[in-house]
Design a protein around this motif. Structure first.
Motif, PDB file in Angstrom:
ATOM      1  N   VAL A   1       0.739  -0.697  -9.383  1.00 36.88           N
ATOM      2  CA  VAL A   1       2.074  -1.132  -9.425  1.00 36.88           C
ATOM      3  C   VAL A   1       2.789  -0.127  -8.839  1.00 36.88           C
ATOM      4  O   VAL A   1       3.833  -0.157  -7.778  1.00 36.88           O
ATOM      5  N   LEU A   2       2.505   1.349  -9.044  1.00 36.81           N
ATOM      6  CA  LEU A   2       3.271   2.419  -8.423  1.00 36.81           C
ATOM      7  C   LEU A   2       2.830   2.358  -6.977  1.00 36.81           C
ATOM      8  O   LEU A   2       3.782   2.896  -5.957  1.00 36.81           O
ATOM      9  N   GLY A   3       1.503   2.169  -6.549  1.00 40.55           N
ATOM     10  CA  GLY A   3       1.313   2.224  -5.236  1.00 40.55           C
ATOM     11  C   GLY A   3       1.842   1.273  -4.485  1.00 40.55           C
ATOM     12  O   GLY A   3       2.434   1.290  -3.316  1.00 40.55           O
ATOM     13  N   VAL A   4       1.961  -0.070  -5.005  1.00 41.33           N
ATOM     14  CA  VAL A   4       2.623  -1.194  -4.227  1.00 41.33           C
ATOM     15  C   VAL A   4       3.993  -0.977  -4.146  1.00 41.33           C
ATOM     16  O   VAL A   4       4.843  -1.340  -2.936  1.00 41.33           O
ATOM     17  N   ALA A   5       4.482  -0.178  -5.060  1.00 43.78           N
ATOM     18  CA  ALA A   5       6.017   0.033  -5.056  1.00 43.78           C
ATOM     19  C   ALA A   5       6.235   1.030  -3.625  1.00 43.78           C
ATOM     20  O   ALA A   5       7.351   0.802  -3.014  1.00 43.78           O
ATOM     21  N   GLY A   6       5.423   1.897  -3.535  1.00 42.54           N
ATOM     22  CA  GLY A   6       5.373   3.031  -2.362  1.00 42.54           C
ATOM     23  C   GLY A   6       5.462   1.998  -1.226  1.00 42.54           C
ATOM     24  O   GLY A   6       5.982   2.213  -0.087  1.00 42.54           O
ATOM     25  N   ALA A   7       4.484   0.944  -1.370  1.00 47.94           N
ATOM     26  CA  ALA A   7       4.695  -0.046   0.025  1.00 47.94           C
ATOM     27  C   ALA A   7       5.647  -0.796   0.347  1.00 47.94           C
ATOM     28  O   ALA A   7       6.315  -0.759   1.364  1.00 47.94           O
ATOM     29  N   VAL A   8       6.103  -1.551  -0.853  1.00 44.08           N
ATOM     30  CA  VAL A   8       7.266  -2.366  -0.729  1.00 44.08           C
ATOM     31  C   VAL A   8       8.602  -1.831  -0.293  1.00 44.08           C
ATOM     32  O   VAL A   8       9.410  -2.006   0.611  1.00 44.08           O
ATOM     33  N   THR A   9       8.654  -0.213  -0.998  1.00 45.22           N
ATOM     34  CA  THR A   9       9.990   0.318  -0.509  1.00 45.22           C
ATOM     35  C   THR A   9       9.676   0.919   0.948  1.00 45.22           C
ATOM     36  O   THR A   9      10.816   1.340   1.368  1.00 45.22           O
ATOM     37  N   GLY A  10       8.542   1.074   1.453  1.00 45.79           N
ATOM     38  CA  GLY A  10       8.479   1.514   2.689  1.00 45.79           C
ATOM     39  C   GLY A  10       8.963   0.483   3.633  1.00 45.79           C
ATOM     40  O   GLY A  10       9.504   0.539   4.612  1.00 45.79           O
ATOM     41  N   LEU A  11       8.510  -0.973   3.228  1.00 47.53           N
ATOM     42  CA  LEU A  11       8.829  -1.894   4.085  1.00 47.53           C
ATOM     43  C   LEU A  11      10.355  -2.102   4.025  1.00 47.53           C
ATOM     44  O   LEU A  11      10.792  -2.490   5.251  1.00 47.53           O
ATOM     45  N   PHE A  12      10.812  -1.868   2.766  1.00 49.66           N
ATOM     46  CA  PHE A  12      12.401  -2.222   2.635  1.00 49.66           C
ATOM     47  C   PHE A  12      12.962  -1.180   2.170  1.00 49.66           C
ATOM     48  O   PHE A  12      13.325  -0.990   1.037  1.00 49.66           O
ATOM     49  N   PRO A  13      13.214  -0.059   3.154  1.00 54.24           N
ATOM     50  CA  PRO A  13      13.557   1.403   2.673  1.00 54.24           C
ATOM     51  C   PRO A  13      14.991   1.059   2.098  1.00 54.24           C
ATOM     52  O   PRO A  13      15.342   2.167   1.325  1.00 54.24           O
ATOM     53  N   GLY A  14      15.797   0.219   2.484  1.00 45.63           N
ATOM     54  CA  GLY A  14      17.161  -0.199   1.918  1.00 45.63           C
ATOM     55  C   GLY A  14      17.141  -0.152   0.386  1.00 45.63           C
ATOM     56  O   GLY A  14      18.248   0.464  -0.330  1.00 45.63           O
ATOM     57  N   LEU A  15      16.141  -0.561  -0.257  1.00 46.79           N
ATOM     58  CA  LEU A  15      16.018  -0.378  -1.753  1.00 46.79           C
ATOM     59  C   LEU A  15      16.186   0.981  -1.905  1.00 46.79           C
ATOM     60  O   LEU A  15      16.721   1.156  -3.251  1.00 46.79           O
ATOM     61  N   VAL A  16      15.612   1.795  -1.462  1.00 47.46           N
ATOM     62  CA  VAL A  16      15.666   3.475  -1.700  1.00 47.46           C
ATOM     63  C   VAL A  16      16.897   3.896  -1.547  1.00 47.46           C
ATOM     64  O   VAL A  16      17.682   4.769  -2.202  1.00 47.46           O
ATOM     65  N   ASN A  17      17.248   3.724  -0.473  1.00 50.92           N
ATOM     66  CA  ASN A  17      18.397   3.962   0.346  1.00 50.92           C
ATOM     67  C   ASN A  17      19.631   3.884  -0.046  1.00 50.92           C
ATOM     68  O   ASN A  17      20.786   4.668  -0.089  1.00 50.92           O
ATOM     69  N   ARG A  18      19.804   2.773  -0.649  1.00 49.53           N
ATOM     70  CA  ARG A  18      20.968   2.352  -1.348  1.00 49.53           C
ATOM     71  C   ARG A  18      21.568   3.408  -2.523  1.00 49.53           C
ATOM     72  O   ARG A  18      22.487   3.663  -2.477  1.00 49.53           O
ATOM     73  N   PHE A  19      20.500   4.060  -3.264  1.00 49.84           N
ATOM     74  CA  PHE A  19      20.594   5.169  -4.023  1.00 49.84           C
ATOM     75  C   PHE A  19      20.860   6.428  -3.413  1.00 49.84           C
ATOM     76  O   PHE A  19      21.861   7.160  -3.684  1.00 49.84           O
TER      77      PHE A  19
ATOM     78  N   SER B   1      21.477   7.259  -0.231  1.00 47.51           N
ATOM     79  CA  SER B   1      22.755   7.280   0.471  1.00 47.51           C
ATOM     80  C   SER B   1      24.009   7.558  -0.270  1.00 47.51           C
ATOM     81  O   SER B   1      24.865   7.915   0.279  1.00 47.51           O
ATOM     82  N   ALA B   2      23.921   6.886  -1.416  1.00 46.44           N
ATOM     83  CA  ALA B   2      25.331   7.169  -2.416  1.00 46.44           C
ATOM     84  C   ALA B   2      25.413   8.677  -2.801  1.00 46.44           C
ATOM     85  O   ALA B   2      26.416   8.911  -3.104  1.00 46.44           O
ATOM     86  N   PHE B   3      24.226   9.405  -2.989  1.00 45.16           N
ATOM     87  CA  PHE B   3      23.956  10.714  -3.118  1.00 45.16           C
ATOM     88  C   PHE B   3      24.780  11.668  -1.914  1.00 45.16           C
ATOM     89  O   PHE B   3      25.744  12.394  -2.121  1.00 45.16           O
ATOM     90  N   GLN B   4      24.061  11.540  -0.738  1.00 49.45           N
ATOM     91  CA  GLN B   4      24.435  12.083   0.419  1.00 49.45           C
ATOM     92  C   GLN B   4      24.313  10.705   1.579  1.00 49.45           C
ATOM     93  O   GLN B   4      23.239  10.292   1.691  1.00 49.45           O
ATOM     94  N   PRO B   5      25.317  10.594   2.321  1.00 46.55           N
ATOM     95  CA  PRO B   5      25.000   9.650   3.466  1.00 46.55           C
ATOM     96  C   PRO B   5      23.985   9.834   4.585  1.00 46.55           C
ATOM     97  O   PRO B   5      23.792  11.052   4.589  1.00 46.55           O
ATOM     98  N   GLY B   6      23.259   8.907   4.622  1.00 45.23           N
ATOM     99  CA  GLY B   6      22.232   8.907   5.680  1.00 45.23           C
ATOM    100  C   GLY B   6      21.537   7.607   5.735  1.00 45.23           C
ATOM    101  O   GLY B   6      21.588   6.891   4.984  1.00 45.23           O
ATOM    102  N   LYS B   7      20.747   7.501   6.662  1.00 43.22           N
ATOM    103  CA  LYS B   7      19.915   6.295   6.836  1.00 43.22           C
ATOM    104  C   LYS B   7      18.386   6.491   6.740  1.00 43.22           C
ATOM    105  O   LYS B   7      17.934   7.658   6.677  1.00 43.22           O
ATOM    106  N   LEU B   8      17.961   5.501   6.562  1.00 44.20           N
ATOM    107  CA  LEU B   8      16.554   5.432   6.086  1.00 44.20           C
ATOM    108  C   LEU B   8      15.781   4.231   6.598  1.00 44.20           C
ATOM    109  O   LEU B   8      15.211   3.470   6.227  1.00 44.20           O
ATOM    110  N   PRO B   9      15.714   4.190   8.051  1.00 45.73           N
ATOM    111  CA  PRO B   9      15.129   3.097   8.742  1.00 45.73           C
ATOM    112  C   PRO B   9      13.433   3.079   8.725  1.00 45.73           C
ATOM    113  O   PRO B   9      12.949   4.127   8.737  1.00 45.73           O
ATOM    114  N   LEU B  10      13.171   1.896   8.622  1.00 44.20           N
ATOM    115  CA  LEU B  10      11.698   1.610   8.590  1.00 44.20           C
ATOM    116  C   LEU B  10      10.986   1.863   9.940  1.00 44.20           C
ATOM    117  O   LEU B  10      10.044   2.748  10.218  1.00 44.20           O
ATOM    118  N   ILE B  11      11.853   1.348  11.150  1.00 43.65           N
ATOM    119  CA  ILE B  11      11.401   1.632  12.360  1.00 43.65           C
ATOM    120  C   ILE B  11      12.402   2.654  13.061  1.00 43.65           C
ATOM    121  O   ILE B  11      13.421   2.201  13.285  1.00 43.65           O
TER     122      ILE B  11
END
Lengths: 145, 485, 120, 763
Positions: free
Chosen positions: D456-474, D476-486
């Motif tokens: 589960v944890l490994g897959v979470a790393g892959a999913v959030t890699g493919l959809f970095p917005g899931l992580v960046n939502r949090f 970037s709320a701390f400090q602004p910035g982008k987290l693009p996959l490409i």
């Protein structure tokens, strides 16, 4: 120092001890007004016990004490504490002295204060201590295990 | 209320008398427990009353001071009474639960209550000579209790203990003589007043003499050597109550006399140096030991340093912190020795070399040990942390960086030696000598005191507030006047 | 306080101290007794110069300060009790070890041995 | 909202108690993981509120307001990131542990500690009060101590736990010192206010230095890092939790918290960046040499923590953004890798690279999890590790930190290499070696519980890699910035490509690299290291403790008494005479009788010290007493004289009784030197008493209290004033005194007759 009571000592003791005890009781009673009091009286009574011990050994001391030394100590403490909290019971301060006037006809009028009762407690504790010392430390060889 | 204060002295004395004359052990136990519980209840009543209003002053015998002896219950005394009677009750319950202590020694209860009476009188008296008498009651009782088993080790250690105690008593008496010679009174409040007319040298001389004399009892550096040699040899309940109370009565006397008779208008460098050395040398001694009770005995000393440090700042915050620290220590130190006793009961030894794995065999002992040990090391959220943080803040406010740094250093060493006990006795493979399950009553008594220690942490804020008011009373001397009630 | 009394008290304390710093409990007990005597004299002397005994006889003569006397009396009796206890201790010690000497603490010597690099 | 969080924390504490009585493995896992799962859900809900828009959730529980200690809850984006990691990874690990620990009693104890630890960690990231933070900080220290030493029957585990608690404990004290300084300097205990108005000046810098020591010890930064590899003696699930998502991240959390405000301090940036980079390099270098998979991960953790620490150094938003993103990625892949390692250990019975062989073919699922996680660690696209590392490279490039970029890139090469080493070591089929132990190949199939959580944890790393917005939502709320996959064709991508290629190359030439490392290792063996420093410090401490104690605690009564007397007399003497009291010997009214008796007393006292036998000494003591009774008579004290006469008589008698048992003559004292010292000391003490008595009595300005006694005694019913004082005015003293006597009597009885006797009993 093995104690070997001689006839002389025994005779001396027989006359001395009652005298000492009477004097000690006297000192206890008059202590409030002239030199004496519970300590001096108790120590003198202890001196009498010492004389008894020297003349008759432990057995003589034991037979002379009406109750075990521990009970004398306990009674002394209880007497003193009772007079101490007597004040509290009567709604006054701890150790507040009370007084009882006794008119004894031609013996004169005596006022027996709780202070005297308190001094009796002191007297008993001192006697209890001295007898404990004599019974425990005196002539220790008798009790070799 | 004056009656209640009087009873705090009278109740244990009545118990002494009764325990001497009552014929059966069961009766003695009942009377003893009842008296101890009564003292506990009374002391809490007094504490609540004095904290809510004025200090209570009792003119014993109806004679107002300075003719008679004055008992004074202020906030400081009230706190000390409440916490000491809690410890006394807890340890008594442990001793009764242990069964062999008072079974083997019929006069245990009489002696124990004599000790309690001495402690209560020391906290309450407003009279220097009565303080001496109180010390004598307490100490003589302690001499008897420590000889309890009268085996070779006890007798040897008792000699050191008794002789040092008597030397201190002699010096105390000389101090009283000097103070009376200079002021013509033994009433503390009156004396504080008259010491103002005495030249500064004499005042300082008498003041430091009292500091050192009480310092022997409080086990400060370099006067503490007797303590670790004597305490550990006694039976557990005796060591526990000594550890919890006796040195703290010494500290109490130091705080009382220094603030009332010899007030200082600024931090005392000398006291702070003594405090620092006491903390460090004490904890180093603990690290060098290999036996639970000896380790704990050295910790008593080390922790005294913290209390003295709080006094040395001579600020309200510092004194309040010291008071909080004392309150916490009375309970925690008592508990630690009781837990040490449980380990000894279960294995027959307190040597870390000879016992391990208690956690696996009797986890309940480990559960009791942990919060107490962490509290002793001053870790949050346990009671020791409240006092430590208060001390650190007070020290920084007073600008005393060095001694505060030393105290923090000493507290990591304390943690180190607590882990030594934990890793040595509780962790590891259980040794084969772990065969006796400690009795329920003993565990319950210990657990009760652990709960009290947790409660002290939980109620840290109200405690701090009372302590701060107590410290204000002490430093301004305003709370008590002669003869007032 | 009279110089004579002060010197006497000091001499008692000095002699007591000298005896105290030895290993035989008998000597120590005697030393403690001397120190107690010295302390009592200091306390007695703190009341000032002597006058008539503090017993009121109606003569109105000035009396000695009674308070120190009462305190000394208390101290004497306490010392008596504790001395008796100490003697019992000496006796017990002799029964156990055939000596009334105060030995060094075993555990302390062990640790001092570690520190010195020696083996015990 | 925060009320629910408090409830969850309490539920964790309750769970700690509850697992102790849970009887089956399934309920065990459920009880322990349920509050954590609830917290994960709570985090998701909280993210839907205004928290990510900058409105923190607040609440407060007071504790010690006088000291400024309270638990002011302040959940912002940074807190949410940590809460998310603590809860999700925690829940996964709780389930895993219930399966992993085969002994039920152990599993109970372990999960209880784990729940407590999670509660402490939750509090740590959710409070805004510096002391509140400190409370939880120390709670994590305590619980981690118990977790690291969990396998307490092993000496190595106990030693490792000790090292961890001492290192982080010292750090904790430094932190406490720093926090107190800070709050006194700025008059606030709120972290958010401190960050808004950072301290300035020397005191501020000292405070910050102390706080950094705290953060560095906790986050295993050089030179305090050595406790972390040691902590691998903990059960693997504990390592997975403590060293991926939680304990070590506490220090990092503090850096993230304070950096936005405190990086203006002159020492913050240079110290944090330097320490972070050094740690990153040293950790990576060490990781490359390990043969134990778990130790490899431990050093890898040290290295990654250094990386994140360095990113918090400048306080620039881009760097902090990238840092937090790296932290999330690290938590996910590192926990997956630790759990994978635990499963390998459970299946094969070893974690030794030299022994393991062919596991990948037999356990393809587990191998897949390992590959997924290790690739994320190496920074291979499209995993979260890659995305976040790109962000870090970009931030370094954009702010022109070329030196730092170079160091990070080099360490990243090592990261790729040790990631490959991990995979190769764990799963590859290797030629048979002498150490190889074939028994591992027949191990039973791992239960699902050992594979699912890391998966589960490994897959979470892959999913959030493919959809970095899931992580960046949090993030970037701390400090602004982008987290693009490409990321696009930016320099950062080139850096990544070079790093991966170089890493593969290093792994390819692993034997040569290993030899180089051994050579360097033999050269640097003499250099000071954190581990040696720790060992040396503990040894020194023990030696100093023994020496000091041996010195002061001589065990000898004469030495103790000498010290006590010297101190007790010299301190007041110095205080007294240094303030210039004059000795005034004027009018002396001395009677001849007094002088004569005094001379008698002194002569007898001196004679006692010279007495050849005990009995002589005792008789002389009696003589002293009688003479003093005489002085009492002169001093108009008849009661005293009487009392003393009687007391002395009885005392001499008691002495005589006791002395019948003891040799008559005194034994010779041993030391001559000590004899002379004794005399000097005795004279000093006596002299002090004499001088002090004289001076003190010249100070009296008014009458004593006793004046009143003479008047009052008749009203109290007695004319012997002394007796009235004893029985009335001051009867309390007397009451106390007879208590002393009674107790002494008890003591005498006990000593002489043994315990089983009443006082005074005897026949």
């Amino acid at each position: 120092m093995k104690v070997r009571p001689s006839l002389l000592v025994e005779t001396g003791a027989r006359t001395m001890v009652p005298t000492l005890l009477v004097v000690s009781a006297f000192l206890l009673v008059v202590g409030h007004d002239s030199p004496g009091g519970g300590f001096v009286g108790g120590l003198l009574a202890g001196g009498a016990l010492l004389v008894v011990f020297l003349s008759g050994g432990r057995a003589a001391v034991t037979s002379m004490l009406p109750v075990p030394a521990g009970a004398i100590l306990g009674a002394g403490i209880m007497t003193a504490v009772a007079t101490a909290i007597g004040g509290l019971v009567f709604g006054r301060a701890l150790l507040d002295a009370g007084k009882l006037e006794i008119d004894a006809g031609w013996f004169g009028s005596w006022s027996v204060g709780s202070a005297l009762l308190f001094d009796v407690g002191v007297f008993l504790v001192v006697v209890g201590l001295v007898s404990t010392v004599l019974l425990q430390l005196g002539d220790p060889e008798e009790r070799e295990e | 209320m004056t009656t209640v204060v009087s009873l705090l002295v009278a109740v244990p004395l009545v118990a002494v008398g009764l325990a001497l004359v009552l014929p059966s052990l069961a009766l003695r136990r009942a009377v003893s427990m009842a008296a101890s519980l009564a003292s506990l209840v009374l002391s809490v009543i007094v504490l609540v009353s004095v904290d809510g209003g004025d200090a209570i002053s009792v003119a014993v015998g109806g004679w107002t001071a300075p003719i008679g002896i004055q008992l004074v219950a202020d906030r400081f005394a009230g706190l000390m009474l409440a916490v000491s009677s809690t410890a006394l009750f807890g340890v008594l319950a442990y001793a009764v639960g242990q069964r062999d202590t008072d079974d083997a020694f019929p006069a245990f209860h009489a002696t124990y209550h004599a000790l309690a009476a001495g402690v209560a009188l020391a906290f309450l008296t407003g009279d220097l000579f009565t303080l001496f008498v109180a010390f004598e009651i307490m100490l003589t009782a302690s001499y008897v209790l420590i000889t309890h088993r009268s085996e070779a080790a006890q007798v040897r250690s008792t000699m050191t203990y008794v002789v040092v105690g008597l030397v201190a008593s002699g010096l105390f008496l000389i101090g009283i003589g000097l103070a009376y010679a200079a002021t013509g009174t033994v009433n503390l409040i009156e004396m504080a007043d008259r010491l103002g007319d005495v030249d500064s040298g004499t005042r300082a001389g008498i003041g430091w003499l009292f500091f050192m004399v009480f310092g022997i009892k409080a086990a400060i550096f370099p006067l503490f050597f007797w303590l670790p040699d004597s305490y550990p040899t006694a039976v557990t309940p005796v060591t526990a109550i000594f550890a919890g109370l006796l040195t703290k009565v010494g500290v109490y006397a130091i705080v009382r006399t220094q603030t009332l008779l010899f007030p200082s208008d600024g931090p005392s460098t000398f006291i702070l140096i003594i405090a620092g050395l006491t903390m460090v040398i004490g904890v180093l001694g603990a690290i060098a030991q290999g036996d639970i009770k000896r380790i704990l005995s050295f910790h008593i000393i080390s922790q005294i340093g913290y209390m003295i440090m709080g006094l040395g700042f001579f600020t309200v915050a510092g004194l309040a912190a010291a008071i909080v620290f004392i309150v916490h220590q009375v309970i925690v130190k008592t508990v630690m020795f009781l837990v040490g006793g449980l380990v000894e009961t279960s294995s027959g030894t307190g040597r870390l070399r000879d016992v391990s794995g208690v956690l696996h065999r009797y986890p309940v002992i480990a559960v009791l040990f942990l919060p107490a040990a962490l509290s002793l090391a001053g870790l949050p959220p346990f009671s020791g942390f409240v006092g430590k943080l208060a001390l650190v803040q007070a020290g920084f406010s007073a600008g005393q960086w060095i001694v505060v740094g030393v105290s923090l250093f000493a507290s990591i060493l304390t943690l180190f030696s607590m882990t030594k006990i934990w890793a040595g006795a509780f962790w590891g493979s259980p040794t084969t000598n772990l065969t006796r399950r400690p009795g329920r009553a003993m565990v319950a008594a210990t657990g009760g005191l652990v709960a009290v220690s947790l409660f002290i942490a939980f109620a840290g804020q109200p405690l701090l507030e009372v302590a701060t008011r107590a410290a204000q009373d002490l430093l301004t001397g305003g709370a008590v006047t002669i003869g007032g009630s | 306080m009279s110089v004579v009394l002060a010197v006497t008290a000091g001499a008692l304390v000095a002699a007591g101290t000298y005896l105290l710093l030895q290993r035989l409990l008998t000597r120590i007990v005697i030393g403690l007794g001397l120190i107690a005597h010295g302390a009592n004299l200091v306390l007695l002397g703190s009341g000032g110069p002597p006058a008539a005994p503090p017993v009121i006889d109606g003569s109105g003569a000035p009396i000695s300060d009674p308070l120190p006397q009462a305190l000394v009396l208390t101290a004497i009796v306490i010392t008596f009790g504790v001395t008796a206890f100490l003697l019992a201790l000496a006796y017990r010690s002799y029964l156990l070890t055939s000596s009334d000497g105060v030995e060094d603490d075993v555990e302390d010597r062990r640790i001092a041995g570690f520190a010195g690099g020696g083996s015990t | 909202m925060t009320g629910v969080l408090i409830f969850i924390v309490l539920a964790l504490v309750a769970a700690a108690a509850a697992v102790a009585v849970t009887r089956t493995r399934v309920t065990l896992g459920l009880v322990a993981s349920a509050p954590l799962a609830a917290m994960a859900i709570w985090t998701a809900f909280a993210a839907e509120s205004d928290v990510l828009e900058g409105t923190p959730l607040t609440g407060s529980i007071g504790w010690l307001p006088t000291l400024g200690v309270s638990f002011d809850i302040h959940v912002d984006a940074l807190s949410l990131v940590f809460l998310g990691l603590i809860s999700t990874i925690g829940a996964a690990i709780a389930v895993y542990s219930a399966v992993y620990l085969t002994d039920l009693a152990k599993a109970r104890r372990f999960l209880a500690l784990l729940a407590l630890f999670a509660a402490a960690m939750t509090g740590l990231v959710a409070v805004d009060n510096i002391y509140g933070l400190f409370v939880f900080w120390e709670l994590t220290t305590i619980t981690s101590y118990l977790l690291i030493g969990f396998e307490d029957r092993k000496g190595s585990a106990r030693a490792a736990a000790l090292q961890a608690v001492l290192t982080t404990g010292i750090g904790g004290l430094a932190l406490l010192g720093g926090l107190v300084l800070l709050s006194q300097e700025t008059a606030t205990t709120s972290i958010s206010q401190l960050v808004a108005n950072p301290p300035t000046g020397t005191v501020g810098t000292v405070a910050i230095a102390l706080i950094l020591i705290g953060a560095f010890t906790k986050s295993a930064q050089v030179p305090f890092h050595s406790w972390l590899p040691g902590a691998m003696s903990a059960p693997t699930p504990a390592s997975a939790y403590l060293h991926s998502a939680t304990m070590v991240k506490a220090g990092i959390f503090l850096l993230f918290r304070l950096s936005p405000g405190f990086s203006t301090d002159p020492i913050w940036t240079p110290v944090v960046v330097t320490v972070g980079l050094i740690t990153m390099v040293i950790g990576a270098w060490r990781a490359l040499r390990q043969t134990d998979l778990k130790l490899l991960l431990a050093y890898s953790t040290v290295s990654q923590l250094g990386f994140i620490t360095a990113l918090t150094g400048t306080g620039s938003p881009a760097m902090l953004h990238a840092g937090l993103a790296v932290l999330v990625a690290h938590a996910l892949f590192k926990s997956a890798l630790f759990l994978t390692t635990g499963s390998i250990d459970a299946i094969a019975g070893t974690r030794d690279i030299r022994v393991l062989s062919g596991l990948g073919r037999r356990r393809p699922t587990l191998a897949a999890v390992g590959v997924l996680a290790a690739a994320s660690m190496a920074g291979v696209p499209p995993l979260l590790g890659f995305v976040t590392k790109e962000a870090a490279f970009s931030a370094l490039i954009d702010t022109g930190q070329w030196a730092a970029l170079a160091v990070v890139a080099i360490a990243s090469v090592a990261t790729v290499a040790y990631s490959l080493r991990y995979l190769w070591g764990a799963f590859a089929t290797k030629p048979p070696s002498p150490e190889a132990d074939p028994k591992g190949f027949d191990a039973p199939v791992a239960p699902m519980g050992l594979v699912l959580p890391p998966l589960v944890l490994g897959v979470a790393g892959a999913v959030t890699g493919l959809f970095p917005g899931l992580v960046n939502r949090f993030v970037s709320a701390f400090q602004p910035g982008k987290l693009p996959l490409i990321p696009g064709w930016k320099p950062a991508l080139a850096v990544s490509a070079v790093v991966v290629a170089a890493g593969v190359l290093v792994h390819w030439h692993r034997d040569r690299v290993g030899r180089t490392q051994d050579r360097v290792g033999s050269l640097t063996r003499r250099l000071p290291s954190g581990d040696r420093a720790y060992r040396g410090a503990v040894a020194l401490l023990n030696r100093v403790a023994d020496r000091t104690t041996g010195l002061v605690q001589s065990g000898s009564l004469p030495v103790y008494l000498s010290t006590i007397l010297v101190a007790t007399v010299s301190v007041p003497a110095v205080a007294w005479f240094s303030s210039g009291s004059s000795v005034d010997l004027h009018p002396l009214s001395v009677s001849v009788g007094e002088i004569a008796l005094a001379a008698l007393v002194i002569t007898a006292a001196v004679a006692v010290t010279r007495a050849p036998s005990r009995m002589v000494a005792v008789l002389l003591l009696g003589a002293v007493g009688y003479a003093i009774a005489g002085i009492f008579v002169i001093y108009a004290a008849p009661d005293l004289a009487l009392t003393l006469l009687l007391v002395e008589t009885i005392t001499v008698a008691i002495f005589a009784f006791v002395l019948t048992k003891v040799p008559r003559r005194f034994e010779q004292e041993r030391s001559r030197f000590f004899g002379r010292f004794r005399a000097v000391l005795a004279l000093g003490v006596g002299g002090f008493v004499t001088a002090a008595s004289i001076i003190a009595s010249r100070q009296r300005s008014g009458p004593s209290d006793s004046e009143i006694y003479a008047e009052l005694a008749p009203t109290a019913g007695g004319s012997n004033v002394v007796n009235v004082i004893l029985t009335d005015f001051r009867a309390l003293d007397t009451l106390g005194e007879i208590t002393v006597l009674a107790v002494a009597a008890i003591g005498i009885t006990v000593l002489v007759r043994g315990l089983r006797s009443e006082p005074g009993e005897g026949t």
